[in-house]
Scaffold this motif. Structure first.
Motif, short mmCIF file in Angstrom:
data_model
loop_
_atom_site.label_atom_id
_atom_site.label_comp_id
_atom_site.label_asym_id
_atom_site.label_seq_id
_atom_site.Cartn_x
_atom_site.Cartn_y
_atom_site.Cartn_z
N UNK A 316 -49.70 -41.97 -54.32
CA UNK A 316 -49.41 -40.70 -54.49
C UNK A 316 -48.06 -40.47 -54.63
N UNK A 317 -47.21 -40.97 -53.90
CA UNK A 317 -45.65 -40.69 -53.83
C UNK A 317 -44.95 -42.06 -53.53
N UNK A 318 -43.71 -41.90 -53.74
CA UNK A 318 -42.74 -42.99 -53.39
C UNK A 318 -42.97 -43.42 -52.07
N UNK A 319 -42.78 -44.82 -51.65
CA UNK A 319 -43.17 -45.45 -50.38
C UNK A 319 -41.89 -45.96 -49.92
N UNK A 320 -41.85 -45.74 -48.46
CA UNK A 320 -40.83 -46.40 -47.65
C UNK A 320 -41.65 -47.13 -46.22
N UNK A 321 -40.71 -47.45 -45.50
CA UNK A 321 -41.45 -48.10 -44.10
C UNK A 321 -41.07 -47.22 -42.83
N UNK A 322 -41.31 -45.94 -43.12
CA UNK A 322 -41.16 -45.05 -42.06
C UNK A 322 -40.11 -45.17 -41.17
N UNK A 323 -40.45 -45.14 -39.58
CA UNK A 323 -39.63 -45.18 -38.70
C UNK A 323 -39.49 -46.51 -38.15
N UNK A 324 -40.13 -47.55 -38.54
CA UNK A 324 -40.27 -48.73 -38.06
C UNK A 324 -39.04 -49.42 -37.59
N UNK A 325 -38.10 -49.24 -38.98
CA UNK A 325 -36.75 -50.23 -38.83
C UNK A 325 -35.73 -49.53 -38.47
N UNK A 326 -35.62 -48.17 -39.07
CA UNK A 326 -34.58 -47.25 -38.82
C UNK A 326 -35.03 -45.86 -39.10
N UNK A 327 -34.39 -44.74 -38.51
CA UNK A 327 -34.74 -43.57 -38.85
C UNK A 327 -34.81 -43.06 -40.16
N UNK A 328 -35.52 -42.45 -40.86
CA UNK A 328 -35.64 -42.29 -42.37
C UNK A 328 -34.27 -41.13 -42.66
N UNK A 329 -33.75 -41.31 -43.76
CA UNK A 329 -32.56 -40.49 -44.06
C UNK A 329 -32.95 -39.77 -45.39
N UNK A 330 -31.77 -39.09 -46.05
CA UNK A 330 -32.14 -38.07 -46.86
C UNK A 330 -32.91 -38.80 -48.20
N UNK A 331 -32.60 -40.11 -48.12
CA UNK A 331 -33.29 -40.98 -49.28
C UNK A 331 -34.73 -41.18 -49.31
N UNK A 332 -35.19 -40.93 -47.98
CA UNK A 332 -36.40 -41.14 -47.72
C UNK A 332 -37.43 -39.91 -47.70
N UNK A 333 -36.75 -38.51 -48.40
CA UNK A 333 -37.56 -37.57 -48.92
C UNK A 333 -37.28 -37.30 -50.22
N UNK A 334 -38.39 -36.45 -50.50
CA UNK A 334 -38.62 -35.89 -51.78
C UNK A 334 -38.07 -34.45 -52.14
N UNK A 335 -36.81 -34.39 -52.87
CA UNK A 335 -36.26 -32.95 -52.87
C UNK A 335 -36.36 -32.43 -54.25
N UNK A 336 -37.26 -32.89 -55.18
CA UNK A 336 -37.33 -32.44 -56.38
C UNK A 336 -38.80 -32.68 -56.66
N UNK A 337 -38.97 -32.74 -58.11
CA UNK A 337 -40.48 -33.27 -58.51
C UNK A 337 -40.81 -34.44 -58.11
N UNK A 338 -41.81 -34.73 -57.67
CA UNK A 338 -42.42 -36.18 -57.10
C UNK A 338 -42.59 -36.99 -58.33
N UNK A 339 -42.02 -38.25 -58.02
CA UNK A 339 -42.09 -39.52 -59.07
C UNK A 339 -43.35 -40.10 -58.66
#
Length: 428
Positions: A316-339
């Protein structure tokens, strides 16, 4: 620490594990439960008519629970029920009868956050295991030890735990641990959000979250003069600029299943009781294959690109690895229309297959017509593409399209298919 460095660190301390972790899937309805189990889930979690945090899902009646348990048992699977609200005084009346009914229906465990629900279950429904909900935000081994001493059989960890946190918990405490491996993440800390309450009077911790973090926001300036209460506000962003959102990307650990297995986590949880049967079947199928592949030969295990490709077809949205390896940064959030990652529509379910005529009876779920390229997939490796030639109804009459939801139609398939295999088509 980067993902690559974290993976290398874990490789040096590789654990040998003989027991497969449980694959735990969401089931927002009886149909979704059956598909989740059929596609490889070892257990499913559902919601009843009360006390769960997905009040808008197609939650189960007791009769449906009994049917679901009976179906799951045929596959050796279990059914858990989410009773994970934080109860107010008015929520308590009826909880004893509700828990007794769950036990009588054959439910294996409840997932609870409020101690009163836990204590009541032990007293009136002792056959129910009690699993501590992620709503308790457990992140350290001493808290896990506390809940073990309180009689909890399993702890569902907070979504904010890292691989290092899991290692430390497993070193110190001998208890079943459950962790999310796939699905939506919350922008608030471990689901402790009050935006929904503030904006819509829908309580996130009583099952009513309106997902206000995924709304579009703008910044407005007060109209001039400030002393005029009727002066119109005006947006500070231009029409061509994207509205602001605070939406987190979704979690996906399909490419890191070996890390999750070697961490010692006992149950791998997929989020999504509100998602479609296509989503549930696709995601469960991919993780089932990844887990089984690892245990066939851990030393030679490799991630197959097909698994991630399959996940993307339901994402449904872009994917990442959450908090497992490092704290999510700005690139791990969606700040505009969802791709939107998903580029496929779920268009049908196989109901029957005739080997002699190589014809499948399909229950239509979305519009398609002759000439469409479709893809079949199912548990255990069924996966192929073909072009639809002729569509016929149940009586054999040729159709110009399959346009009626749940209509039974017949098409020839280029390879054998099985009941409950799915058919989808590319949309872009």
């Amino acid at each position: 620490m980067s993902i690559a460095a974290a993976v290398n660190e874990r490789a040096r301390g590789r654990r040998v594990r003989l027991d497969k972790p449980e694959l735990l899937a969401p089931a927002g309805s009886l149909e979704k439960l059956k598909f989740a189990v059929h596609y490889g889930a070892d257990a499913v979690y559902i919601g009843g008519q009360k006390y769960g945090l997905r009040s808008n899902a197609d939650n189960f009646t007791f009769e449906e629970m009994r049917e679901g348990v009976e179906f799951a048992n045929r596959y050796g699977a279990k059914v858990f029920v989410a009773t994970n609200i934080y109860a107010h005084n008015e929520d308590i009346e009826g909880i004893e009868d509700y828990l007794r009914e769950l036990q009588e229906a054959g439910i294996s465990a409840i997932i609870a956050a409020d101690p009163i629900i836990m204590d009541t279950a032990r007293r009136v429904a002792p056959k129910l295991e009690v699993h501590l909900s992620t709503q308790q935000s457990v992140m350290n081994w001493q808290t896990v030890q506390f809940w073990k001493e309180e009689g909890i059989e399993r702890v569902v960890l907070a979504r904010e735990v890292s691989m290092g946190d899991i290692d430390e918990i497993k070193r110190h405490v001998d208890i079943e641990i459950e962790a999310f491996i796939h699905g939506a993440m919350c922008s608030s800390y471990s689901g402790r959000c009050v935006l929904s309450n503030h904006f819509t009077d829908r309580d996130s911790n009583r099952g009513g979250c309106c997902q206000s973090c995924r709304w579009k926001y703008d910044l407005y300036a007060k109209g001039a003069p400030l002393s005029d209460p009727l002066a119109p506000d005006f947006p500070l962003y231009g029409e061509e600029e994207d509205a602001f959102m605070m939406s987190a990307k979704d979690l996906c650990m399909i490419e890191h299943i070996s890390d999750m297995i070697e961490s010692g986590v006992d149950s791998f949880k997929i989020e999504g009781r509100m998602k479609s049967i296509h989503y549930v079947a696709t995601v469960v199928n991919a993780y089932r294959q990844a887990i089984d592949s690892y245990f066939e030969n851990p030393a030679a295990y490799e991630v197959k690109p097909l698994w991630r490709d399959e996940i993307n077809k339901a994402a449904n949205r872009p994917l990442n690895t959450g908090f497992f390896y490092e704290a999510p940064g700005p690139e791990d959030h969606i700040f505009g229309p969802e791709d939107k990652a998903a580029s496929y529509d779920f268009v049908g379910v196989v109901m029957e297959y005739d080997e002699q005529t190589e014809t499948a009876v399909i229950q239509q779920r979305n519009y398609f017509k002759p000439g469409a390229e479709v893809e079949f997939f199912g548990p255990g490796g069924t996966h192929f593409k073909q072009r639809v030639d002729v569509i016929r109804d149940e009586e054999g009459a040729e159709l110009d399209a399959a346009r009626h939801p749940l209509q039974l139609i017949r098409i020839q398939t280029e390879q054998p298919v099985k009941p409950l295999d799915m058919m989808r088509k590319r949309t872009r």
